[in-house]
Scaffold this active site. Structure first.
Site, PDB file in Angstrom:
ATOM      1  N   HIS A 339      10.397 -21.734 103.706  1.00 53.40           N
ATOM      2  CA  HIS A 339      10.158 -20.876 102.618  1.00 53.40           C
ATOM      3  C   HIS A 339       8.993 -19.744 102.800  1.00 53.40           C
ATOM      4  O   HIS A 339       8.011 -19.869 103.629  1.00 53.40           O
ATOM      5  CB  HIS A 339       9.855 -21.745 101.506  1.00 53.40           C
ATOM      6  N   ASP A 398      16.978 -25.365  97.963  1.00 50.04           N
ATOM      7  CA  ASP A 398      18.244 -25.000  98.269  1.00 50.04           C
ATOM      8  C   ASP A 398      18.819 -26.159  99.291  1.00 50.04           C
ATOM      9  O   ASP A 398      20.182 -26.213  99.095  1.00 50.04           O
ATOM     10  CB  ASP A 398      18.686 -23.743  98.806  1.00 50.04           C
TER      11      ASP A 398
END
Length: 461
Positions: A339, A398
């Site tokens: 991320h 996700d």
């Protein structure tokens, strides 16, 4: 005969990569290339982030905060990630409405939009405000949604949002009260647009068509499931988890790609419909909101290629093949890992994971969950072996959201739209914040590298 010839010619021109296009593409490749060392030389922050993932400061916000570092002995060091909405920790917010056994979407949307947690009477008034806006203009379903439905729901939704501009007499009014009206309309209408677009495309593909009106007594999550399913049935657990997913995706700081897009486009002075459509285009990307689809597609490929899901050596080799651009889409990425901000943990993924194992047991998909857990454990090590890492790598939201949606029997084509159904709240809040506080168009600098040249006449080229 003439018509058919013309159509074939048009098809070739529009949809084929012709030799001419290949030639022009070669020029694009040659003349657009920039030596990567120049980015370092001129101290350009590619992605508007430094090598450690720290973003360039481009604005101020009261809406949310993404925290992934803490100060120890005067230095910043990575820490477990935290997400705050208007100063409240997301873990506390989710834990609060789960413990009190009520749906969270409307309550947290109120918080993000207006800055404070609502009282019971304020929440009731807000819910009623959303309910009365759960409607579309006359014949909108027939004239817009049913016309040229697309298999890509995000594109369909963007087109429909832009079409709503034509039905708004005050579409270009950018006063706070009018923009709030438009935003509340879109927040309320989005689940209908999403589900109806899905049914319209399936109808085009030969399936039965059913369009259900949202029910005033149901929450946003319940209405999505009710409108989506032919029998209108869903379980309490399904609605609770979808509601939680909507809350987790509602906002993520001012710098994420689609929210920054919202700020950039808002700063130009354009209308709400154009702004939200632009944010939708950003969210669609596989590096942003589309990543959850990529995760499920990657795992589908993995499960097909690996003979034994419990064999760590096989899984390790597949992950290496992903990074070496030998597996799946050959992009060199392990989707769902890493991320831009979080380096130790993504709090949204942690919350999701608490429910994944429970869901997997109820749905009889424990083996699949075990594979996900193995990849989550092994991927950071494999990435570290293959690439130089400037900060930690961890599973992001996700990674598990696609699996959760799959176990909720939601269609894959709606994974990213569900993300958008939540994030539209954050986009709305950030649009309002930009309009309230900033009156300059956002225009960062780019350093030109091409030398100045004298014009050359055609005959001398």
């Amino acid at each position: 005969m003439v018509g058919k010839t013309v159509n074939k010619s048009v098809d070739r021109a529009l949809f084929e990569i012709t030799p001419e296009i290949q030639h022009f593409a070669g020029l694009c490749e040659k003349n657009n290339a920039i030596d990567k060392e120049l980015y370092t030389k001129y101290e350009v922050k590619r992605g508007l982030r430094d090598l450690n993932g720290k973003g360039v400061l481009a604005g101020l916000t009261n809406i949310s905060d993404v925290c992934a570092k803490k100060i120890v002995n005067g230095e910043e060091v990575p820490c477990a990630g935290n997400l705050y909405y208007r100063g409240y920790n997301i873990k506390d917010l989710v834990g609060g409405f789960l413990k009190e056994d009520h749906f969270g979407f409307e309550e947290i949307a109120y918080l993000i939009l207006f800055g404070e947690l609502p009282s019971s009477s304020e929440l009731e008034m807000f819910h009623e405000t959303l309910v009365e806006r759960r409607t579309l203009p006359p014949n909108f379903v027939r004239d817009v949604i049913m016309k040229a439905p697309s298999g890509d729901m995000m594109n369909s939704l963007s087109r429909e949002i832009l079409n709503l501009y034509s039905y708004d007499d005050k579409a270009d009014d950018t006063t706070i009260s009018n923009v709030l009206r438009q935003c509340l309309n879109l927040i309320s209408q989005f689940p209908m647009l999403m589900v109806y677009s899905y049914h319209a495309y399936n109808f085009r593909m030969g399936e039965d068509l059913y369009i259900y009106a949202p029910q005033p007594n149901l929450s946003t999550a319940e209405n999505i499931l009710m409108m989506l399913r032919e029998d209108k049935k869903y379980t309490k657990l399904e609605a609770r988890i979808l509601d939680m997913a909507l809350v987790l995706h509602m906002d993520h700081g001012g710098g994420n790609n689609s929210t920054f897009t919202t700020h950039v486009v808002t700063s130009s002075g354009t209308d709400t419909y154009s702004t939200i459509s632009a944010a939708m285009a950003s969210l669609k990307g596989p590096k942003h909101g589309g990543a959850n689809i990529k995760v499920t597609q990657m795992f589908a490929d993995m499960k097909e290629k690996i003979s034994d899901w419990t064999d760590e050596d096989e899984v390790h080799q597949y992950l290496e093949d992903l990074l070496d651009k030998k597996a799946f889409d050959r992009k060199g990425l392990i989707y769902g890992m890493g991320h831009a901000i979080y380096s130790v943990s993504d709090p949204r993924a942690e919350i999701f994971k608490q429910f994944v194992e429970q869901l997997a047991k109820e749905k009889g998909r424990e083996e699949e969950y075990a594979l996900y857990a193995m990849v989550e454990r092994m991927a950071p090590q494999v990435i570290g072996e293959k690439r130089k890492i400037y900060k930690g790598v961890n599973a992001n939201v996700d990674f598990y959201s696609g699996l959760v949606y799959s176990m909720l029997d939601l269609p894959a084509s709606l994974y990213t739209p569900i993300f958008a159904a939540a994030r539209i709240v954050g986009w709305s809040a950030h649009r309002l914040e930009e309009l309230k506080n900033v009156d300059k168009i956002i225009r960062p600098a780019y350093k030109p590298l091409s030398p100045y040249r004298e014009y050359v006449k055609m005959e001398d080229r």
